[in-house]
Design an enzyme around this catalytic site. Structure first.
Site, PDB file in Angstrom:
ATOM      1  N   HIS A  20       0.872  -1.181   0.000  1.00 55.37           N
ATOM      2  CA  HIS A  20       0.000   0.000   0.000  1.00 55.37           C
ATOM      3  C   HIS A  20       0.907   1.228   0.000  1.00 55.37           C
ATOM      4  O   HIS A  20       1.598   1.484   0.992  1.00 55.37           O
ATOM      5  CB  HIS A  20      -0.905  -0.009   1.232  1.00 55.37           C
ATOM      6  N   LEU A  21       0.916   1.957  -1.115  1.00 52.48           N
ATOM      7  CA  LEU A  21       1.804   3.127  -1.225  1.00 52.48           C
ATOM      8  C   LEU A  21       1.093   4.434  -0.868  1.00 52.48           C
ATOM      9  O   LEU A  21       1.733   5.475  -0.751  1.00 52.48           O
ATOM     10  CB  LEU A  21       2.412   3.207  -2.629  1.00 52.48           C
ATOM     11  N   ARG A  22      -0.234   4.386  -0.707  1.00 55.33           N
ATOM     12  CA  ARG A  22      -1.042   5.487  -0.122  1.00 55.33           C
ATOM     13  C   ARG A  22      -1.200   6.734  -0.991  1.00 55.33           C
ATOM     14  O   ARG A  22      -1.886   7.667  -0.573  1.00 55.33           O
ATOM     15  CB  ARG A  22      -0.472   5.920   1.240  1.00 55.33           C
ATOM     16  N   HIS A 137      -8.802 -10.058  -1.081  1.00 53.43           N
ATOM     17  CA  HIS A 137      -8.511  -9.822   0.338  1.00 53.43           C
ATOM     18  C   HIS A 137      -9.145 -10.910   1.218  1.00 53.43           C
ATOM     19  O   HIS A 137      -8.618 -11.218   2.286  1.00 53.43           O
ATOM     20  CB  HIS A 137      -9.016  -8.427   0.708  1.00 53.43           C
ATOM     21  N   ASP A 266       2.238  -6.982   2.332  1.00 51.32           N
ATOM     22  CA  ASP A 266       1.066  -6.181   2.713  1.00 51.32           C
ATOM     23  C   ASP A 266       1.513  -4.916   3.456  1.00 51.32           C
ATOM     24  O   ASP A 266       0.855  -4.466   4.399  1.00 51.32           O
ATOM     25  CB  ASP A 266       0.058  -6.992   3.544  1.00 51.32           C
TER      26      ASP A 266
END
Ligand code: DOR
Ligand code: ZN
Ligand code: ZN
Ligand code: ZN
Length: 386
Positions: A20-22, A137, A266
């Protein structure tokens, strides 16, 4: 300047198919610049990023935005997933063909959970026709409810709401059936539960296109990390939650016998403020890019539980093969994606050395070996350590 390779291993650059690079939207947690710098420090040359940003990565334009920003600011190759549904509501399918045409390497519900069976079935039909992986997920929200840790003896003793392993495995069972019916390639994220491992093993025995990943934290930790006396530390809070020793052993066995194809982190950075909230209301997630390989090298290779070359496969050839990524990994004519790892020097995990903005990891203070000293992405040095 000469590089001393005494005691070092020259390995293909690592791939992490789940980070997750946001960016866009949550730049206080992480950016493409800081997240890929963390990846490079961890020996990674390719990461695949999740679409639970703001806005959600649900259009070809936003897929383009990830590629453009990476070209300007990135320290590794970034391959984006597109969301299965538009926005944050999970109510309407995205234009999956358009996402693929823009460069999405798969579609996913990670962080934007799709619960509807009919919608998942339709998404898989389309993805199958496009030969695009469906990356899940796997969480039944009705069973998970407002749980904040694994449902079991520890949650019961603490009186905290639990997330049963079943919340994961029932969704995996459903999605395996949908994958068989539609012919879709199903990729199971962050497997954490013994039942889930058995389901994936069964699917593979039927010859289905089902693949799976496991995180370092689910391979190394148990629910015993949750403090039993005073306030629980939200740096121990992650979803899926850390489960029992039986589940941990099942994940490890699955990795060793080939049921689980790859390791993925993750990597889920959050701000310190968010993680200082009470355990029940703090967000889920651990950072993992900078320590994934050294953790598993130290805990699994040095203890004789897995051979170094088998662990390396789980970080390189396997993810490249599963996602058909022809980049760097041992292909004649490809430009180098490499990491040079020091197998001898021991270092402590400290936030001062982190490239990620996140500080949320349960492994702070741990002494581990196997740190990258040099990472090369597409022939360019992206990390230089000591
Ligand atoms: O721990 C997690 N963090 N699990 C998820 O499913 C989402 C992720 C995040 O985006 O923070
Ligand atoms: Zn997830
Ligand atoms: Zn279980
Ligand atoms: Zn995730």
């Amino acid at each position: 300047e000469a590089i001393d390779l005494q005691g070092k291993a020259i390995l293909p650059g690592f791939l992490d198919m789940h980070v997750h690079l946001r960016q866009p939207g949550f730049e206080a947690k992480e950016t493409i610049e800081t997240g890929t710098a963390a990846a490079a420090r961890g020996g990674f040359t390719t990461v695949a990023c999740m679409p639970n940003t703001r806005p959600v990565i649900d259009s070809p334009e936003l897929i383009g935005y990830i590629y453009e920003t990476t070209a300007k600011e990135g320290s590794c190759t970034v391959l984006p997933y597109g969301a299965i549904t538009k926005g944050e509501l999970g109510e309407e399918l995205t234009d999956i063909a358009a996402l693929k045409a823009a460069g999405a390497i798969g579609i996913t519900d990670d962080g934007v959970g799709v619960q509807s069976s009919s919608m998942m079935r339709e998404a898989m039909r389309i993805a199958a026709s496009l030969d695009l992986p469906v990356v899940i997920h796997s969480e039944d929200e009705d069973l998970a409810k407002d749980g904040c840790m694994n449902e079991g003896v520890v949650s019961k003793r603490l009186g905290l709401p639990g997330i049963p392993g079943l919340a994961e495995s029932v969704m995996i069972a459903r999605d395996i059936l949908l994958a068989e019916e539609t012919g879709a390639h199903l990729h199971v994220c962050h497997i954490s539960d013994a039942w889930s491992v058995d389901l994936v093993r069964y699917a593979k025995s039927r010859g289905l296109k089902v693949t799976a990943e496991v995180t370092p934290h689910h391979l190394l930790l148990t629910e015993e990390i949750i403090d039993r006396t005073d306030a629980q530390d939200a740096n121990m809070k992650v979803n899926p939650p850390i489960r029992t020793e039986k589940d941990r052993q099942a994940c490890l066995r699955g990795l060793l016998d080939g049921t689980i194809d790859m390791v993925a982190t993750d990597h889920a950075p959050h701000t310190e403020e968010e993680k200082k909230r009470p355990f029940q209301t703090a967000p889920f997630g651990f950072v993992g890019l900078e320590i994934a390989f050294p953790l598993l090298y130290t805990e699994l290779v040095e203890t004789g539980q897995i051979a170094l070359h088998e662990l390396v496969k789980k970080f390189t050839i396997n993810p490249a093969n599963v996602f058909k990524i022809d980049r760097g990994v041992i292909a004649v004519g490809n430009v180098a994606d490499l990491t040079i790892v020091d197998l001898e020097a021991e270092r402590t995990v400290t936030v001062e050395e982190f490239k990620t903005k996140g500080r949320n990891t349960p492994f702070l203070g741990k002494k581990i070996k196997g740190w990258s000293v040099l990472t090369i992405n597409q022939g360019r040095i992206t990390y230089r350590g000591n």
